[in-house]
Motif scaffolding. Sequence first.
Motif, PDB file in Angstrom:
ATOM      1  N   ARG A  48       0.928  -1.363   0.047  1.00 42.73           N
ATOM      2  CA  ARG A  48       0.542   0.027   0.135  1.00 42.73           C
ATOM      3  C   ARG A  48       1.009   1.369  -0.063  1.00 42.73           C
ATOM      4  O   ARG A  48       1.056   1.878  -0.725  1.00 42.73           O
ATOM      5  CB  ARG A  48      -0.901  -0.158   0.916  1.00 42.73           C
ATOM      6  N   ASN A  51       2.006   1.485  -2.869  1.00 41.59           N
ATOM      7  CA  ASN A  51       0.895   1.860  -4.678  1.00 41.59           C
ATOM      8  C   ASN A  51       1.741   3.918  -4.027  1.00 41.59           C
ATOM      9  O   ASN A  51       0.622   3.839  -5.249  1.00 41.59           O
ATOM     10  CB  ASN A  51       0.015   1.373  -4.164  1.00 41.59           C
ATOM     11  N   ARG A  52       1.146   3.786  -3.089  1.00 45.89           N
ATOM     12  CA  ARG A  52       1.226   5.520  -2.985  1.00 45.89           C
ATOM     13  C   ARG A  52       2.388   6.703  -3.377  1.00 45.89           C
ATOM     14  O   ARG A  52       1.934   7.814  -4.174  1.00 45.89           O
ATOM     15  CB  ARG A  52       1.091   6.218  -1.388  1.00 45.89           C
ATOM     16  N   ASN A  55       1.806   5.189  -7.518  1.00 45.14           N
ATOM     17  CA  ASN A  55       0.551   6.848  -8.138  1.00 45.14           C
ATOM     18  C   ASN A  55       1.114   8.346  -8.309  1.00 45.14           C
ATOM     19  O   ASN A  55       1.051   8.615  -9.217  1.00 45.14           O
ATOM     20  CB  ASN A  55      -0.623   7.327  -6.561  1.00 45.14           C
ATOM     21  N   VAL A  56       2.416   8.440  -7.855  1.00 44.97           N
ATOM     22  CA  VAL A  56       2.992   9.865  -8.020  1.00 44.97           C
ATOM     23  C   VAL A  56       4.422   9.698  -9.340  1.00 44.97           C
ATOM     24  O   VAL A  56       4.033   9.843 -10.174  1.00 44.97           O
ATOM     25  CB  VAL A  56       3.568  10.847  -7.186  1.00 44.97           C
ATOM     26  N   PRO A  58       4.912   7.052 -11.172  1.00 46.09           N
ATOM     27  CA  PRO A  58       4.842   5.137 -11.909  1.00 46.09           C
ATOM     28  C   PRO A  58       6.021   4.048 -11.984  1.00 46.09           C
ATOM     29  O   PRO A  58       6.098   3.085 -12.429  1.00 46.09           O
ATOM     30  CB  PRO A  58       3.956   5.434 -13.307  1.00 46.09           C
ATOM     31  N   ALA A 218       4.499  11.874  -0.965  1.00 45.26           N
ATOM     32  CA  ALA A 218       3.992  10.349  -0.160  1.00 45.26           C
ATOM     33  C   ALA A 218       4.623   9.777  -0.258  1.00 45.26           C
ATOM     34  O   ALA A 218       4.278   8.986   1.282  1.00 45.26           O
ATOM     35  CB  ALA A 218       4.093  10.160  -2.167  1.00 45.26           C
ATOM     36  N   SER A 222       2.918   7.819   3.273  1.00 48.62           N
ATOM     37  CA  SER A 222       2.563   6.418   2.807  1.00 48.62           C
ATOM     38  C   SER A 222       2.873   5.504   4.261  1.00 48.62           C
ATOM     39  O   SER A 222       2.469   4.737   4.208  1.00 48.62           O
ATOM     40  CB  SER A 222       3.943   5.748   2.007  1.00 48.62           C
TER      41      SER A 222
END
Length: 279
Positions: A48, A51-52, A55-56, A58, A218, A222
């Motif tokens: 998780r 993934n934070r 998201n910013v 990739p 992030a 996170s």
Amino acid sequence: MGDHEQGMSYGDDENTHAPADVDLSRPSIARVYDFLLGGKENLEIDRRAANRFLNVVPEAAQIARDNREFLRRALRFLVGEAGIRQVIDVGSGLPTAGNVHELAHEIAPDVRVVYVDNDPVVLAHGRALLDRDQITTIIRADLRKPETIFEHEDSTKLIDFSQPYAMLLGGILHHLFDKEDPYGATAHIVERLVPGSYLLVSNFLDDDEPRAKAAERAFMDSGLRRGRFRTWAEQRRFFEGLELVEPGFVYVNDWRPDERTSTEDAVRTLHAGGIGRKV
Ligand SMILES: C[S@@+](CC[C@H](N)C(=O)[O-])C[C@H]1O[C@@H](n2cnc3c(N)ncnc32)[C@H](O)[C@@H]1O
């Protein structure tokens, strides 16, 4: 290392074999990095957190792979060209494909390697893997107290600090806040290096990539809560007292690239590295 079946395993998230002092309710830097590198030693909470960041940015997994490739080329220089036979890898992370001692031993089988990390999970994996290895070891110590690295009895057993050695700080200083004095830590290391020794640094960079600030945020949001991306000028301070080896402190993919170096990396400007030599 490279064999994720060796050492301690999490099994599934419900049935973990982590050491007792590990807080599994929070992500860890080492396990998030393991996830980005395609490893199996990570939990849902780590994925998780990753993934934070993804998201910013990739392309974050590519950044991790580029960092490992930089280490590979750096070891080729340090061991193959500069003749270094002692390496201390601080913030070594979880075992992955192409560990520092394996890469070094492909070039010279007598290189002594001390891995250092402050994460007990990294220590447990490393110990299991290096159990019978006479010239590679792992210790738990903290870069924020660099003297603990030099004074640990397993370091002093394996490393002759009166002879040249290489200190690797790959992907670690961007997890230290300014108030934790990363410049003091590197100054301490540089002060102790004997002439002919080397310091490697690689870090996230906040200068040329528009997403750098959001990427740093992030990290903070996170659950890792550890991110400080520095500018070129800030990071050059890590090399004070050293002579930069060619081509200097540059984007990691510009550091002596070879046929394996990625050229299509959209976020190459987020990631800098270099090696300094004590003269
Ligand atoms: C992103 S990984 C880098 C792994 C490897 N050095 C590389 O460049 O591929 C960062 C590692 O630094 C460790 N670390 C973070 N802060 C540390 C500290 N203050 N002292 C020692 N290790 C630390 C983390 O546990 C993690 O394993």
